[in-house]
Motif scaffolding. Sequence first.
Motif, PDB file in Angstrom:
ATOM      1  N   ARG A   1      -3.969  -9.717  -3.586  1.00 17.36           N
ATOM      2  CA  ARG A   1      -4.417 -10.049  -5.250  1.00 17.36           C
ATOM      3  C   ARG A   1      -3.378  -9.180  -6.137  1.00 17.36           C
ATOM      4  N   GLU A   2      -3.041  -7.871  -5.787  1.00 20.47           N
ATOM      5  CA  GLU A   2      -2.219  -6.902  -6.585  1.00 20.47           C
ATOM      6  C   GLU A   2      -0.622  -7.066  -6.603  1.00 20.47           C
ATOM      7  N   SER A   3      -0.274  -7.943  -5.351  1.00 18.65           N
ATOM      8  CA  SER A   3       0.774  -8.267  -5.047  1.00 18.65           C
ATOM      9  C   SER A   3       1.804  -9.112  -6.382  1.00 18.65           C
ATOM     10  N   GLU A   4       3.233  -8.490  -6.163  1.00 21.34           N
ATOM     11  CA  GLU A   4       3.894  -9.546  -7.273  1.00 21.34           C
ATOM     12  C   GLU A   4       4.278 -10.720  -6.869  1.00 21.34           C
ATOM     13  N   PHE A   5       3.849 -11.330  -5.734  1.00 18.66           N
ATOM     14  CA  PHE A   5       3.945 -12.444  -5.219  1.00 18.66           C
ATOM     15  C   PHE A   5       2.799 -13.115  -5.438  1.00 18.66           C
ATOM     16  N   TYR A   6       1.703 -12.706  -5.602  1.00 22.31           N
ATOM     17  CA  TYR A   6       0.349 -13.322  -5.934  1.00 22.31           C
ATOM     18  C   TYR A   6       0.647 -14.333  -7.106  1.00 22.31           C
TER      19      TYR A   6
ATOM     20  N   ILE B   1       3.591  -4.397   1.160  1.00 27.14           N
ATOM     21  CA  ILE B   1       3.694  -5.825   1.415  1.00 27.14           C
ATOM     22  C   ILE B   1       4.941  -6.528   0.375  1.00 27.14           C
ATOM     23  N   ASP B   2       5.052  -6.013  -1.021  1.00 28.54           N
ATOM     24  CA  ASP B   2       6.005  -6.357  -1.724  1.00 28.54           C
ATOM     25  C   ASP B   2       7.310  -6.190  -1.309  1.00 28.54           C
ATOM     26  N   ARG B   3       7.515  -4.829  -0.789  1.00 25.96           N
ATOM     27  CA  ARG B   3       8.681  -4.433  -0.242  1.00 25.96           C
ATOM     28  C   ARG B   3       9.432  -5.198   0.853  1.00 25.96           C
ATOM     29  N   ILE B   4       8.383  -5.804   1.864  1.00 22.01           N
ATOM     30  CA  ILE B   4       8.762  -6.267   2.774  1.00 22.01           C
ATOM     31  C   ILE B   4       9.198  -7.859   2.603  1.00 22.01           C
ATOM     32  N   LEU B   5       8.183  -8.334   1.912  1.00 23.91           N
ATOM     33  CA  LEU B   5       8.253  -9.923   1.338  1.00 23.91           C
ATOM     34  C   LEU B   5       9.668 -10.136   0.552  1.00 23.91           C
ATOM     35  N   SER B   6      10.161  -9.027  -0.137  1.00 23.87           N
ATOM     36  CA  SER B   6      10.947  -9.030  -1.250  1.00 23.87           C
ATOM     37  C   SER B   6      12.477  -9.068  -0.515  1.00 23.87           C
ATOM     38  N   ASN B   7      12.675  -8.668   0.698  1.00 23.36           N
ATOM     39  CA  ASN B   7      13.743  -8.248   1.357  1.00 23.36           C
ATOM     40  C   ASN B   7      13.647  -8.804   2.746  1.00 23.36           C
TER      41      ASN B   7
ATOM     42  N   GLU C   1       9.106   2.630   8.408  1.00 24.95           N
ATOM     43  CA  GLU C   1      10.373   2.508   7.903  1.00 24.95           C
ATOM     44  C   GLU C   1      11.321   2.004   9.089  1.00 24.95           C
ATOM     45  N   ASN C   2      10.884   1.595  10.375  1.00 25.78           N
ATOM     46  CA  ASN C   2      11.649   1.226  11.349  1.00 25.78           C
ATOM     47  C   ASN C   2      11.052  -0.042  11.848  1.00 25.78           C
ATOM     48  N   THR C   3       9.908  -0.107  12.053  1.00 24.64           N
ATOM     49  CA  THR C   3       9.113  -1.304  12.839  1.00 24.64           C
ATOM     50  C   THR C   3       8.046  -1.880  11.854  1.00 24.64           C
ATOM     51  N   GLY C   4       8.117  -1.310  10.814  1.00 25.49           N
ATOM     52  CA  GLY C   4       7.257  -1.658   9.842  1.00 25.49           C
ATOM     53  C   GLY C   4       6.702  -0.340   8.859  1.00 25.49           C
TER      54      GLY C   4
ATOM     55  N   VAL D   1       5.010  -4.620  11.021  1.00 20.84           N
ATOM     56  CA  VAL D   1       3.668  -4.633  10.932  1.00 20.84           C
ATOM     57  C   VAL D   1       3.297  -3.466   9.737  1.00 20.84           C
ATOM     58  N   ILE D   2       2.410  -3.776   8.809  1.00 19.88           N
ATOM     59  CA  ILE D   2       2.067  -2.931   7.944  1.00 19.88           C
ATOM     60  C   ILE D   2       0.728  -2.436   8.311  1.00 19.88           C
ATOM     61  N   ALA D   3       0.590  -1.145   8.564  1.00 18.69           N
ATOM     62  CA  ALA D   3      -0.756  -0.626   9.189  1.00 18.69           C
ATOM     63  C   ALA D   3      -1.337   0.865   8.722  1.00 18.69           C
ATOM     64  N   SER D   4      -2.627   0.768   8.548  1.00 16.41           N
ATOM     65  CA  SER D   4      -2.972   2.419   8.298  1.00 16.41           C
ATOM     66  C   SER D   4      -2.383   3.204   9.076  1.00 16.41           C
ATOM     67  N   ASN D   5      -2.193   4.317   8.290  1.00 14.29           N
ATOM     68  CA  ASN D   5      -1.440   5.462   8.971  1.00 14.29           C
ATOM     69  C   ASN D   5      -2.592   6.423   9.742  1.00 14.29           C
TER      70      ASN D   5
END
Length: 422
Positions: A247-252, A368-374, A350-353, A335-339
């Motif tokens: 909901r907070e993504s710039e792509f929303y 999410i925005d960093r990956i979707l925008s590139n 920064e290598n596989t997600g 993959v974007i995952a909890s640390n």
Amino acid sequence: MNSTTDKRIALISVHGDPAIEIGKEEAGGQNVYVRQVGEALSQLGWKVDMFSRRVSADQETIVQHNSHCRTIRLTAGPVEFVPRDNGFKYLPEFVEQLLEFQTENSIKYQLVHTNYWLSSWVGLQLKQIQGSKQVHTYHSLGIVKYNAIESIPLVASQRLAVEKEVLETADRIVATSPQEKQHMRSLVSQKGAVDIIPCGTDIRHFGSVKREASRVTLGIDPESKVILYVGRFDPRKGIETLVRAVRESEFYGSKNLKLIIGGGSTPGNSDGRERDRIESIVNELGMSECTIFTGRLSPEILPTYYAAADVCVVPSHYEPFGLVAVEAMASGTPVIASNVGGLQFTVVNENTGLLVPPQDVAAFSNAIDRILSNPEWRTQLGQAGNRRVMSKFSWDGVASQLDSLYTELLQSVKEPALVTLG
Ligand code: UDP
């Protein structure tokens, strides 16, 4: 090996039936793990019996996976679904039934691999009664879980005591990530033998579908930005964080954004309640247009969903391993995952997600925005993920590590001394 140290093993998974449909009713990673380990071991010459508790009268007592691998359902307690926190009281009956099965079939399991703390108790009894060697995988550690949730179940003290006992006395503990081993050592006990052998994934199955083809199959526009969640509906999985982050993504707001939430649930059960809660948040935030609830995804269709996604998000509060992350990476999806937990081991930041703090909506949204925008970087991350899974998390590799461990343990089973008559 000789007759007393036959390549035979019992995999015990009281509440995680390896032969049932995955993706709902507490059925998730453990069920997949036990089935995959069992089937892969049978290919390496093991005779594998996987024991689980029968939960419905319609279920077959024995399911044959192949000629050397079967699931055996024991009747212990009511023949209905029992949440795992209420399962402890049926374990003595489970042990009795297992011993009876052995007698009826003239088998004695010299080696048992137990899964989750309930089964570890069964293994401890078999060790005591007949000297079985015990290997144990936790799948979840009570002490870590209880730190992360508000309402602690009644069975907690029992669970913590059993988890300590098995760590200190099993012949080998299999930790599925270095993080899990570290939790055992710092929070449970310094005693006991622990090996690290990760969970695996079927690298021929995931990664078998191309991105373009997957989008055609699912009717998704090639230009769409697709964010995917796969897993059970459980508050610990953090789906709420993901929804709020989208909901907070710039792509929303762009008509191309899609949030796909895959996983089964049963109305009225705990997973059904969590799905209702997530759906009501989606509605409140006005996101129903861009959100798709697929229901349970079958193993056949899963690779198509992973391949179609731009990014797969694993927002768990706690995750001992997290099979979904490796399945997505095997499919070439970042993959974007909890640390947290095993995700720190499988996903390379920064290598596989990207790894971000659990429950941090702004951090997930930013990732999410960093990956979707590139898109170019997205592809590179996906390819690196695929390479990582190929080299570290294939089932064949995992099964061969378990094979060596089991073989070593069985070789230490002493032959009964020969009696020489004078
Ligand atoms: N899964 C599935 N269908 C679904 C949802 C999940 O087959 O609709 C599978 C998923 O592919 C993965 C497992 O369930 O293999 C979940 O494992 P994970 O370790 O990620 O989580 P757990 O369920 O153990 O908490």
